[in-house]
Motif scaffolding. Structure first.
Motif, mmCIF file in Angstrom:
data_model
loop_
_atom_site.group_PDB
_atom_site.id
_atom_site.type_symbol
_atom_site.label_atom_id
_atom_site.label_comp_id
_atom_site.label_asym_id
_atom_site.label_seq_id
_atom_site.Cartn_x
_atom_site.Cartn_y
_atom_site.Cartn_z
ATOM 1 N N CYS A 122 -42.259 63.425 1.144
ATOM 2 C CA CYS A 122 -42.366 62.020 1.547
ATOM 3 C C CYS A 122 -41.016 61.351 1.548
ATOM 4 C CB CYS A 122 -43.265 61.257 0.564
ATOM 5 S SG CYS A 122 -42.372 60.689 -0.910
ATOM 6 N N TYR A 123 -40.950 60.217 2.213
ATOM 7 C CA TYR A 123 -40.005 59.171 1.873
ATOM 8 C C TYR A 123 -40.860 57.941 1.631
ATOM 9 C CZ TYR A 123 -36.106 56.059 1.480
ATOM 10 O OH TYR A 123 -35.205 55.153 0.978
ATOM 11 N N PRO A 124 -40.716 57.292 0.466
ATOM 12 C CA PRO A 124 -41.627 56.188 0.133
ATOM 13 C C PRO A 124 -41.421 54.985 1.031
ATOM 14 C CG PRO A 124 -39.836 56.314 -1.455
ATOM 15 C CD PRO A 124 -39.721 57.531 -0.586
ATOM 16 N N GLY A 125 -42.510 54.296 1.309
ATOM 17 C CA GLY A 125 -42.442 53.074 2.095
ATOM 18 C C GLY A 125 -43.793 52.392 2.088
ATOM 19 N N GLU A 137 -44.447 45.629 13.959
ATOM 20 C CA GLU A 137 -45.873 45.920 13.883
ATOM 21 C C GLU A 137 -46.258 47.132 14.731
ATOM 22 O OE1 GLU A 137 -48.659 42.166 13.443
ATOM 23 O OE2 GLU A 137 -47.380 41.898 15.195
ATOM 24 N N GLN A 138 -45.328 48.027 15.000
ATOM 25 C CA GLN A 138 -45.588 49.081 15.971
ATOM 26 C C GLN A 138 -46.890 49.827 15.670
ATOM 27 O OE1 GLN A 138 -41.961 51.309 15.014
ATOM 28 N NE2 GLN A 138 -43.233 53.100 14.630
ATOM 29 N N CYS A 178 -32.185 48.416 11.082
ATOM 30 C CA CYS A 178 -33.064 49.425 10.494
ATOM 31 C C CYS A 178 -32.346 50.059 9.313
ATOM 32 C CB CYS A 178 -33.447 50.489 11.534
ATOM 33 S SG CYS A 178 -32.026 51.401 12.170
ATOM 34 N N MET A 179 -32.978 51.029 8.677
ATOM 35 C CA MET A 179 -32.363 51.654 7.504
ATOM 36 C C MET A 179 -31.069 52.364 7.884
ATOM 37 S SD MET A 179 -35.414 52.949 5.002
ATOM 38 C CE MET A 179 -34.257 53.149 3.656
ATOM 39 N N GLY A 180 -30.011 52.050 7.133
ATOM 40 C CA GLY A 180 -28.709 52.658 7.371
ATOM 41 C C GLY A 180 -27.865 51.945 8.395
ATOM 42 N N HIS A 182 -44.957 53.348 8.875
ATOM 43 C CA HIS A 182 -44.934 53.513 10.327
ATOM 44 C C HIS A 182 -43.532 53.610 10.903
ATOM 45 C CE1 HIS A 182 -44.464 49.263 9.624
ATOM 46 N NE2 HIS A 182 -44.299 48.989 10.903
ATOM 47 N N VAL A 183 -42.584 52.776 10.448
ATOM 48 C CA VAL A 183 -41.239 52.843 11.009
ATOM 49 C C VAL A 183 -40.535 54.130 10.598
ATOM 50 C CG1 VAL A 183 -40.867 50.383 11.379
ATOM 51 C CG2 VAL A 183 -40.435 51.360 9.119
#
Length: 611
Positions: free
Chosen positions: A36-39, A127-128, A414-416, A89-90
């Motif tokens: 996983c990666y948590p989210g 909200e994708q 977004c992340m990063g 989702h993202v």
């Protein structure tokens, strides 16, 4: 004593979160590997696996990011292990590259991808609707609506994935992940050992010559899965009315409550799809032929609606199919909203939808916690740079630095992205650029951005907010943590050494709660050019209390000598502050004793906790 989720016996009923139910379902399928990666809203699934992992017969890892998690899961499944990979989702956007290729190669051990969607943006930047990924990659899609279905679909989805050697998408939403309901357990088998890897380059190495027949096999699998959907117990038709309603996912729960509320069950014929893709065409066609019109109830995109429109057109059916012209394409539904659609169809009076939050109640925006070291870092940066810099932010609880009076986030992608987007901003304007990124996000996707920044010699100051944990999503470990709830991290990666290895030469490390040294470091780095890094290291107070068992020895308060201007509320705005008349005061219950305010306002004194 073993955790109840690890009970091998079936028959018992437990009250579970939807996410906990998914864990039990995977165990009942014989899960062997979990990545996983948590989210949020998916985090409780891997967190539960993590907590029970010492007693479980599966292997678990928190991966550096979602792409890595799915690649690890894919490798395990191609080696015969039944595998679950989880993310929000993202995160599937990050994992999309391996996802579409794994659909070609197939996954002999079985591989389920949990995509936890977030209608309403409760904890997300968009909200994708990830049902599109099922269509794009050619994956079967399960959509639970209850805790029991979450458990059963996790189990049956993994078994179906193994049977057809294909990845499967378990698409949940926030309401499914975080609802709580009764779940009847089935038996939990001993998972045994993975079957092992069976060499077959033409099946697992998608060079063009092999990829073309892989695509053909994928198309054949989709049709075989369509036959499974036609006969799935998760797809049902019930009711006798002349108006048809088609619903999938959590919308089925809203529909069930709306039918009960309105008492209009005899007016509608309902097709519920829990195994929603591939579309069971014969079932859907028979359904549409039996009604005068169809109302489609689905949150977010008109995916099922469009599928039914195409099917009706191809088969020459002359009936009205309505969906997004009656219900919104954004946000979550409510029972009242769906009930109004039902009432309108039979000519009954509709009712105004009640607001979730009564207008007379004050709003409570999210805020950095009392004692959060990020507040101290932002406060120091604002003192040094003010409004003369461009502030590039990233994904994490530190994004809340956007709020006044700190106001330390000018843009976020977004992340990063804080590093990469910050580099772009530095190319396009003359202001200094300060980019902020958290420790977990740095390992998630900051390393590549930093490498590119050094290679291209960008002029950017990167502030790495190292609070020793993945704070925003539930304090999960990452490669740089020192301690976890299960003990010491023996394989810790040092952030400063990682930056050095990527070519950064100007690196400073500070404790942000020491404002004098933090400001001095920022002022020194401000005068430099090129890529430079400030690492602000101090544990999240919640993580510190939980894992390090540390409790602050002091509590601060505003003395009677407060000038009455209460400047600290306007500049620092710690949530432990409150106003008492014209003066600032500090709630000793909320204060964690970080002593930042002592360095900010000369009128604040301190006393020992409890005195």
């Amino acid at each position: 004593m073993a955790h109840p989720l690890l009970s091998p016996e079936g028959g018992a009923t437990h009250l579970l979160l939807g996410n906990e139910a998914i864990v039990r379902g995977a165990l009942e399928a014989g899960i062997q590997v979990v990545t996983c990666y948590p989210g949020t809203p998916s985090s409780e699934v891997p967190d539960t696996f993590y907590r029970i992992s010492p007693d479980g017969k599966f292997k678990f890892e928190y991966s550096a990011n979602e792409k890595v998690a799915l690649e690890v899961g894919g490798g395990a499944s191609m080696s015969g292990a039944m595998t679950l990979t989880t993310m929000k989702h993202v995160g599937v956007n990050v994992a999309a590259d391996p996802l579409l290729t794994l659909a070609y190669t197939g996954t002999p051990g079985g591989l389920m991808l949990l995509s936890a969607d977030d209608p309403g943006c409760h904890s997300s930047q968009n909200e994708q609707d990830n049902r599109y990924y099922g269509r794009l990659a050619g994956l079967p899609v399960f959509e639970p609506a209850t805790a029991q279905e979450a458990k059963d679909m996790a189990r049956d989805g993994l078994l179906l994935s193994k049977k057809h050697e294909t990845p499967l998408l378990l698409r949940t939403t926030t309401r499914v992940n975080h609802l709580r309901g009764p779940v009847e357990f089935g038996p939990m088998p001993d998972p045994g050992k993975p079957e092992g890897f069976k060499r077959n380059p033409s099946k697992f190495v998608p060079i063009p010559a092999f990829a073309r027949p892989m695509h053909e096999r994928l198309l054949e699998r989709i049709e075989a899965l369509r036959e499974e959907a036609e006969n799935s117990p998760y797809n049902t038709i019930h009711g006798t009315g002349t108006i048809g309603i088609a619903a999938s996912g959590i919308s089925r729960a809203y529909l069930a409550d709306a039918i009960m509320e309105t008492g209009l069950a005899d007016k509608f014929k309902i097709m519920e799809l829990g195994f929603a893709h591939p579309l069971p065409r014969n079932m859907a066609l028979d359904f549409m032929k039996s009604v005068d019109k169809v109302i489609v109830i689905e949150e977010l995109e008109p995916i099922l609606e469009n599928d039914l429109r195409v099917l009706a057109q191809k088969n020459g059916l002359d009936l009205s199919i309505e969906g997004k012209d009656l219900l919104p394409p954004n946000g979550e539904f409510t029972v009242t909203m769906v009930a109004n659609v039902l009432r309108a169809q039979v000519g009954e009076k509709t009712f105004a939808c009640d607001s979730c939050i009564p207008a007379e109640l004050p709003q409570r925006p999210p805020n950095l916690c009392a004692g959060c070291p990020h507040r101290a870092t932002y406060f120091a940066a604002r003192k040094v740079f003010g409004d003369d810099a461009v502030y590039s932010s990233d994904i994490g609880c530190y994004t809340l630095g956007l709020l006044p009076p700190l106001s330390m986030a000018d843009f976020l992608v977004c992340m990063g992205s804080s590093i990469s987007a910050g580099c772009g901003a530095a190319m396009a304007n003359d202001k200094p650029v300060v980019a902020f990124i958290g420790d977990s996000t740095f390992f998630h996707s900051g390393l590549t951005g930093l490498a590119s920044a050094v290679f291209n010699n960008h002029d950017v100051l990167l502030v790495i907010l190292d609070n020793h944990t993945t704070a925003m999503t539930g304090h999960q470990p990452h490669p740089g943590v020192e301690m976890t709830i299960l003990g010491e991290n023996e394989n810790r990666l040092d952030i400063a050494k990682a930056c050095e290895g990527l070519g950064v030469t100007n690196i400073r490390k500070v404790n942000p709660l020491n404002q004098k040294k933090t400001r001095a470091a920022l002022e020194e780095l401000r005068e430099m050019s090129g890529v430079r890094v400030l690492i602000a290291r101090e544990p999240c107070p919640l993580h510190s209390r939980r894992v390090y068992k540390k409790v602050a020895p002091m509590v601060a308060y505003v003395a009677d000598s407060c000038t009455g201007r209460a400047e600290c509320l306007d500049t620092l705005a710690c949530p432990a502050f409150y106003k008492e008349g014209d003066k600032a005061a500090i709630n000793p219950i909320l204060c964690n004793g970080c002593m930042l305010c002592l360095q900010v306002c000369k009128h604040i004194k301190s006393k020992k906790r409890g005195s």
